[in-house]
Design a protein around this motif. Structure first.
Motif, PDB file in Angstrom:
ATOM      1  N   ARG A   1       0.833  -1.203   0.000  1.00 42.87           N
ATOM      2  CA  ARG A   1       0.000   0.000   0.000  1.00 42.87           C
ATOM      3  C   ARG A   1       0.869   1.255   0.000  1.00 42.87           C
ATOM      4  N   SER A   2       0.431   2.223  -0.781  1.00 40.19           N
ATOM      5  CA  SER A   2       1.068   3.541  -0.768  1.00 40.19           C
ATOM      6  C   SER A   2       0.483   4.380   0.350  1.00 40.19           C
ATOM      7  N   PHE A   3       1.266   5.341   0.827  1.00 41.90           N
ATOM      8  CA  PHE A   3       0.763   6.280   1.817  1.00 41.90           C
ATOM      9  C   PHE A   3       1.537   7.574   1.653  1.00 41.90           C
ATOM     10  N   GLY A   4       1.343   8.509   2.550  1.00 47.50           N
ATOM     11  CA  GLY A   4       2.058   9.770   2.466  1.00 47.50           C
ATOM     12  C   GLY A   4       1.404  10.752   1.521  1.00 47.50           C
ATOM     13  N   SER A   5       2.203  11.705   1.037  1.00 48.56           N
ATOM     14  CA  SER A   5       1.655  12.836   0.291  1.00 48.56           C
ATOM     15  C   SER A   5       1.013  12.433  -1.021  1.00 48.56           C
ATOM     16  N   PHE A   6       1.440  11.320  -1.633  1.00 48.10           N
ATOM     17  CA  PHE A   6       0.838  10.901  -2.891  1.00 48.10           C
ATOM     18  C   PHE A   6      -0.589  10.404  -2.712  1.00 48.10           C
ATOM     19  N   THR A   7      -0.919   9.941  -1.524  1.00 48.11           N
ATOM     20  CA  THR A   7      -2.265   9.394  -1.300  1.00 48.11           C
ATOM     21  C   THR A   7      -3.236  10.404  -0.709  1.00 48.11           C
ATOM     22  N   ASN A   8      -2.733  11.486  -0.113  1.00 52.19           N
ATOM     23  CA  ASN A   8      -3.649  12.460   0.480  1.00 52.19           C
ATOM     24  C   ASN A   8      -3.670  13.792  -0.263  1.00 52.19           C
ATOM     25  N   GLY A   9      -3.045  13.825  -1.438  1.00 52.66           N
ATOM     26  CA  GLY A   9      -3.104  15.024  -2.266  1.00 52.66           C
ATOM     27  C   GLY A   9      -2.151  16.121  -1.873  1.00 52.66           C
ATOM     28  N   LEU A  10      -1.159  15.842  -1.024  1.00 54.08           N
ATOM     29  CA  LEU A  10      -0.256  16.873  -0.525  1.00 54.08           C
ATOM     30  C   LEU A  10       1.122  16.828  -1.178  1.00 54.08           C
ATOM     31  N   HIS A  11       1.263  16.084  -2.276  1.00 55.43           N
ATOM     32  CA  HIS A  11       2.574  15.977  -2.911  1.00 55.43           C
ATOM     33  C   HIS A  11       2.832  17.173  -3.818  1.00 55.43           C
ATOM     34  N   ASN A  12       4.092  17.590  -3.805  1.00 55.53           N
ATOM     35  CA  ASN A  12       4.598  18.634  -4.671  1.00 55.53           C
ATOM     36  C   ASN A  12       5.548  18.013  -5.693  1.00 55.53           C
TER      37      ASN A  12
ATOM     38  N   ASN B   1       4.502  -0.453   8.109  1.00 52.14           N
ATOM     39  CA  ASN B   1       4.436   0.916   8.625  1.00 52.14           C
ATOM     40  C   ASN B   1       2.972   1.335   8.753  1.00 52.14           C
ATOM     41  N   ARG B   2       2.300   0.738   9.718  1.00 49.80           N
ATOM     42  CA  ARG B   2       0.864   0.997   9.891  1.00 49.80           C
ATOM     43  C   ARG B   2       0.596   2.387  10.471  1.00 49.80           C
ATOM     44  N   LEU B   3       1.507   2.882  11.304  1.00 49.16           N
ATOM     45  CA  LEU B   3       1.336   4.238  11.821  1.00 49.16           C
ATOM     46  C   LEU B   3       1.450   5.259  10.691  1.00 49.16           C
TER      47      LEU B   3
ATOM     48  N   GLU C   1      -4.012   8.807   6.440  1.00 47.72           N
ATOM     49  CA  GLU C   1      -5.475   8.824   6.436  1.00 47.72           C
ATOM     50  C   GLU C   1      -6.010  10.007   7.227  1.00 47.72           C
ATOM     51  N   LEU C   2      -5.335  10.357   8.337  1.00 46.73           N
ATOM     52  CA  LEU C   2      -5.759  11.512   9.128  1.00 46.73           C
ATOM     53  C   LEU C   2      -5.624  12.800   8.317  1.00 46.73           C
ATOM     54  N   MET C   3      -4.472  12.987   7.660  1.00 50.25           N
ATOM     55  CA  MET C   3      -4.268  14.196   6.862  1.00 50.25           C
ATOM     56  C   MET C   3      -5.260  14.257   5.705  1.00 50.25           C
ATOM     57  N   ALA C   4      -5.530  13.121   5.077  1.00 50.51           N
ATOM     58  CA  ALA C   4      -6.488  13.096   3.970  1.00 50.51           C
ATOM     59  C   ALA C   4      -7.885  13.484   4.434  1.00 50.51           C
TER      60      ALA C   4
END
Length: 468
Positions: free
Chosen positions: A46-57, A123-125, A131-134
């Motif tokens: 699973r992907s996570f981070g800025s690419f999944t919540n729309g915050l990537h630059n 890396n479940r945390l 998910e929280l940021m999204a």
């Protein structure tokens, strides 16, 4: 100038949606194929981070994790080593880099020459943080553009990077979130963690938050992104770090968050309350951050978003690496270092003038630095290399303890160059004032850094006989 080369954008242009190059799903498929078909593992990718919540630059890394209930915490580093061994043979993958000694072991690599990937195990945390940021981004449309602009602003000014005593990119996201909950008047978003009664536990931490937004009251704050950005800079330019923590879990409007864990700045992870993301912030970074925030607030007040410029060349990365030289590594000469990194278009070496300290390496481009990073956790003679990306700002803070050396043959040494006690005498090294460093012309290092025998903890060392 950088403006003429198109490196400078205004904050207004940064608010345009970042394009995804379509490689995210291909990376997930690749890693799942390695896990299931080659390593015979059960689990999911699973992907996570800025690419999944729309915050990537532009220039953001893709964070990916392999989830498997059968993998224990003490098995993650070994499993990542197996992944790395397989990935090195895949044609779509370049510059595989092992980072096994971090708190969270990683394998870094570049996918199809363009996309930088950070791969972890269980890396479940990290997933829950994303998910929280999204969810906050769904709650109010101003969250995402404000976070993206602040992150790009900080990276442009070399204010990002924990190895240089700065905050990391995610910490700047948390600064924005805390401001929107507790600093803006009226608040822009409510505290979703304080509203939840789910009781979800991950790695022993309460990771619950209100994910159903249907009954959440929206903000009455009328300000747009430009005004909120100015208020954000003003808020932290006058923030009392000695008594107040940035802690999204406990943030409330008008109420100080007094769970300060030490005398240093405190930016707590939303879930793991033992993780202070500001614990390693240097004093010089603190001074620089407050100064830049004060200046940016003034820029916005007088000229708006169009006046706040961000250098996207700095956003995309730098060309420097550093590693630590200690007193027991005096048999390694600068010629050894130059020969080892020669295949990666090494341009300059900045070595410590004392028996120990950081040695800085400057490469011709970010791409060359990426390739050189693949030598992380390999041996250069007796030195176990821990290669860290760094910035010119960080190197300038150590300038008085560094000696600059050109790796070009025939150049002149700097005037009044300090001696280098850690360099062995009698070699082609920095201590000879009459000649600059001359690298060996026949002992080339292959692009993958050469063959290293990990079982014996050694490598194909460059002997003294190989020096020019």
């Amino acid at each position: 100038s950088s403006r003429e080369r198109g490196h400078v954008l205004t904050a207004m242009q940064l608010l345009e949606p970042a394009r995804e190059n379509g490689s995210r799903s291909d990376v997930e498929k690749l890693l799942l194929d390695v896990a299931q078909r080659t390593l015979k593992l059960s689990g999911e990718v699973r992907s996570f981070g800025s690419f999944t919540n729309g915050l990537h630059n532009p220039g953001s890394d893709l964070d990916v994790t392999f989830l498997s209930a059968s993998v224990q915490p003490d098995q993650r580093a070994e499993l990542l080593r197996r992944f790395a061994d397989v990935l090195e043979s895949r044609p779509d993958v370049q510059h595989v880099t092992r980072v096994s000694r971090a708190a969270l072991p990683l394998v870094k690599f570049v996918f199809r020459e363009t996309l930088e990937v950070d791969f972890s195990v269980n890396n479940r945390l990290g997933l829950r943080n994303s998910e929280l940021m999204a969810t906050y981004c769904r709650l109010d449309s101003r969250v995402a553009p404000l976070v993206k602009t602040v992150k790009a602003w900080a990276r442009s000014l070399s204010l990002v990077g924990t190895v240089d005593g700065c905050l990391n990119s995610y910490a700047f996201s948390l600064l924005v979130l805390h401001f929107l909950i507790a600093g803006a008047e009226p608040r822009v978003v409510v505290n979703l963690q304080a509203m939840s009664s789910e009781g979800l536990q991950i790695d022993g931490w309460d990771c619950s938050f209100q994910s159903d937004l249907s009954g959440v009251v929206r903000s009455s704050n009328p300000n747009g992104v430009e005004e909120l950005l100015r208020e954000f800079f003003e808020y932290y330019a006058n923030f009392d770090w000695s008594t107040t923590a940035v802690s999204p879990q406990f943030s409330q409007p008008g109420r100080p968050t007094n769970n300060v864990v030490s005398s240093v700045w405190t930016v707590l992870d939303p879930f793991d309350l033992n993780h202070n993301l500001a614990a390693k912030c240097s004093q010089s970074f603190k001074v620089a951050l407050v100064d830049k925030m004060q200046n940016s607030a003034k820029q916005l007040a007088f000229g708006g978003l169009q006046s706040l410029e961000v250098n996207t060349k700095a956003v995309a990365g730098d060309t420097l690496l550093k590693f630590w030289i200690s007193h027991d590594c005096r048999t390694v000469t600068v010629s050894d270092i130059a020969s080892f990194f020669r295949a990666y278009n090494l341009e300059r070496i900045f070595q410590p003038s004392s028996r120990w300290g950081n040695c800085f390496l400057q490469f011709a481009s970010k791409e060359h630095r990426r390739a050189a990073m693949a030598n992380n956790e390999r041996y250069l003679g007796p030195i176990f290399l821990v290669l860290l990306p760094t910035s010119h700002r960080a190197m300038s803070e150590e300038s008085e303890t560094l000696v600059e050396v050109s790796v070009e043959t025939g150049c002149s040494p700097p005037p009044h160059r300090p001696s280098a006690p850690w360099v062995a005498s009698g070699t082609t090294a920095l201590a000879t004032r009459g000649n600059c460093l001359r690298t060996n012309g026949g002992n080339k290092i292959p692009p993958n850094g050469g063959h290293f025998d990990r079982r014996q903890g050694g490598c194909n060392k460059i002997g003294r006989s190989a020096l020019a």
